[in-house]
Design a protein around this motif. Structure first.
Motif, mmCIF file in Angstrom:
data_model
loop_
_atom_site.group_PDB
_atom_site.id
_atom_site.type_symbol
_atom_site.label_atom_id
_atom_site.label_comp_id
_atom_site.label_asym_id
_atom_site.label_seq_id
_atom_site.Cartn_x
_atom_site.Cartn_y
_atom_site.Cartn_z
ATOM 1 N N GLN A 6 28.305 32.848 28.183
ATOM 2 C CA GLN A 6 29.537 32.067 28.154
ATOM 3 C C GLN A 6 29.540 31.160 29.364
ATOM 4 O O GLN A 6 29.451 31.639 30.506
ATOM 5 C CB GLN A 6 30.762 32.975 28.159
ATOM 6 N N ARG A 7 29.610 29.869 29.110
ATOM 7 C CA ARG A 7 29.721 28.918 30.217
ATOM 8 C C ARG A 7 31.134 29.056 30.768
ATOM 9 O O ARG A 7 32.097 29.073 30.001
ATOM 10 C CB ARG A 7 29.452 27.498 29.711
ATOM 11 N N SER A 8 31.252 29.166 32.099
ATOM 12 C CA SER A 8 32.569 29.410 32.667
ATOM 13 C C SER A 8 32.852 28.532 33.883
ATOM 14 O O SER A 8 31.934 28.085 34.566
ATOM 15 C CB SER A 8 32.715 30.884 33.051
ATOM 16 N N LYS A 9 34.134 28.326 34.113
ATOM 17 C CA LYS A 9 34.593 27.588 35.297
ATOM 18 C C LYS A 9 34.749 28.532 36.481
ATOM 19 O O LYS A 9 34.632 28.115 37.620
ATOM 20 C CB LYS A 9 35.916 26.894 35.004
ATOM 21 N N GLN A 10 35.034 29.800 36.206
ATOM 22 C CA GLN A 10 35.042 30.864 37.208
ATOM 23 C C GLN A 10 35.094 32.186 36.477
ATOM 24 O O GLN A 10 35.563 32.265 35.345
ATOM 25 C CB GLN A 10 36.198 30.732 38.187
ATOM 26 N N ALA A 11 34.579 33.217 37.151
ATOM 27 C CA ALA A 11 34.547 34.534 36.523
ATOM 28 C C ALA A 11 34.405 35.602 37.595
ATOM 29 O O ALA A 11 33.880 35.355 38.684
ATOM 30 C CB ALA A 11 33.386 34.623 35.540
ATOM 31 N N SER A 12 34.862 36.807 37.242
ATOM 32 C CA SER A 12 34.708 37.941 38.152
ATOM 33 C C SER A 12 34.652 39.227 37.358
ATOM 34 O O SER A 12 35.098 39.289 36.210
ATOM 35 C CB SER A 12 35.857 37.997 39.162
ATOM 36 N N VAL A 13 34.116 40.260 37.989
ATOM 37 C CA VAL A 13 34.105 41.595 37.415
ATOM 38 C C VAL A 13 34.648 42.557 38.470
ATOM 39 O O VAL A 13 34.299 42.477 39.643
ATOM 40 C CB VAL A 13 32.702 42.004 36.904
ATOM 41 N N THR A 14 35.531 43.443 38.016
ATOM 42 C CA THR A 14 36.194 44.397 38.898
ATOM 43 C C THR A 14 35.936 45.810 38.389
ATOM 44 O O THR A 14 36.036 46.064 37.190
ATOM 45 C CB THR A 14 37.718 44.119 38.931
ATOM 46 N N VAL A 131 36.477 42.334 33.177
ATOM 47 C CA VAL A 131 35.826 41.040 33.312
ATOM 48 C C VAL A 131 36.856 39.952 33.068
ATOM 49 O O VAL A 131 37.548 39.969 32.045
ATOM 50 C CB VAL A 131 34.653 40.894 32.314
ATOM 51 N N ALA A 132 36.944 39.016 34.002
ATOM 52 C CA ALA A 132 37.857 37.888 33.870
ATOM 53 C C ALA A 132 37.042 36.608 33.934
ATOM 54 O O ALA A 132 36.134 36.493 34.754
ATOM 55 C CB ALA A 132 38.893 37.904 34.996
ATOM 56 N N LEU A 133 37.358 35.672 33.036
ATOM 57 C CA LEU A 133 36.665 34.396 33.096
ATOM 58 C C LEU A 133 37.521 33.295 32.495
ATOM 59 O O LEU A 133 38.399 33.552 31.671
ATOM 60 C CB LEU A 133 35.321 34.445 32.369
ATOM 61 N N ILE A 134 37.234 32.104 32.943
ATOM 62 C CA ILE A 134 37.781 30.902 32.312
ATOM 63 C C ILE A 134 36.601 30.263 31.601
ATOM 64 O O ILE A 134 35.684 29.738 32.234
ATOM 65 C CB ILE A 134 38.407 29.942 33.338
ATOM 66 N N ASN A 135 36.607 30.368 30.269
ATOM 67 C CA ASN A 135 35.519 29.843 29.453
ATOM 68 C C ASN A 135 35.575 28.324 29.488
ATOM 69 O O ASN A 135 36.633 27.735 29.300
ATOM 70 C CB ASN A 135 35.658 30.372 28.020
ATOM 71 N N ASP A 136 34.440 27.700 29.749
ATOM 72 C CA ASP A 136 34.345 26.248 29.885
ATOM 73 C C ASP A 136 33.833 25.658 28.574
ATOM 74 O O ASP A 136 32.693 25.852 28.200
ATOM 75 C CB ASP A 136 33.396 25.913 31.033
#
Length: 148
Positions: A6-14, A131-136
């Motif tokens: 997934q192309r993303s503008k930002q992402a993180s895993v907690t 997992v959090a992301l902003i899909n681009d």
């Protein structure tokens, strides 16, 4: 090997309230390993991801690789990519590699991406992860090593 990119503008895993990996622009990779995967599969998929041209150039066409776009990788192991839902109501995961096989291959995959010049952040193998992301785009692509 199966990867959902997934192309993303930002992402993180907690994990357990602690961020274990975070990126700005780049790819979130959900990585599934099956019992027949080898180092050859790892190398093939890592090269495919490194060279894939799905970032816009100055003309707005998907013509740049992740390195050319200045992106990073967030790699997350995910055995559920090999879920078989053909029978019954509960998925079977028999096609997913056992942890003792999958973890070293996932780690080798991440090392191969690094060797290809990419910055790689990760989740924690086998952990419950948020997992959090902003899909681009959105741009979401499946990459498989079988049938290459």
């Amino acid at each position: 090997m199966r990867v959902i990119l997934q192309r993303s503008k930002q992402a993180s895993v907690t994990v357990d309230g602690q961020v274990t990996g975070a990126i700005q622009k780049g790819y979130v990779l959900l990585v599934g390993i099956t019992h027949s995967d080898t180092e050859e599969d790892i190398a093939y998929v890592a090269k495919k991801i490194t060279d894939l041209r799905i970032w816009e150039d100055e003309d707005g066409k998907m013509n740049r690789s992740i390195a050319e776009a200045g992106g990073d990788i967030l790699s997350i192991s995910q055995f559920t990519l090999y879920a078989d839902t053909r029978k019954g109501k509960r998925p079977s995961f028999v096609e997913a590699a056992r942890p003792e096989q999958a973890k070293p291959l996932w780690e080798a995959f991440n090392e191969q991406l690094k060797a290809n010049g990419l910055h790689v952040e990760t989740g924690i193998f086998g952990a419950m992860m948020d997992v959090a992301l902003i899909n681009d785009g959105p741009v979401t692509i499946t990459i498989e090593s079988k049938g290459k």
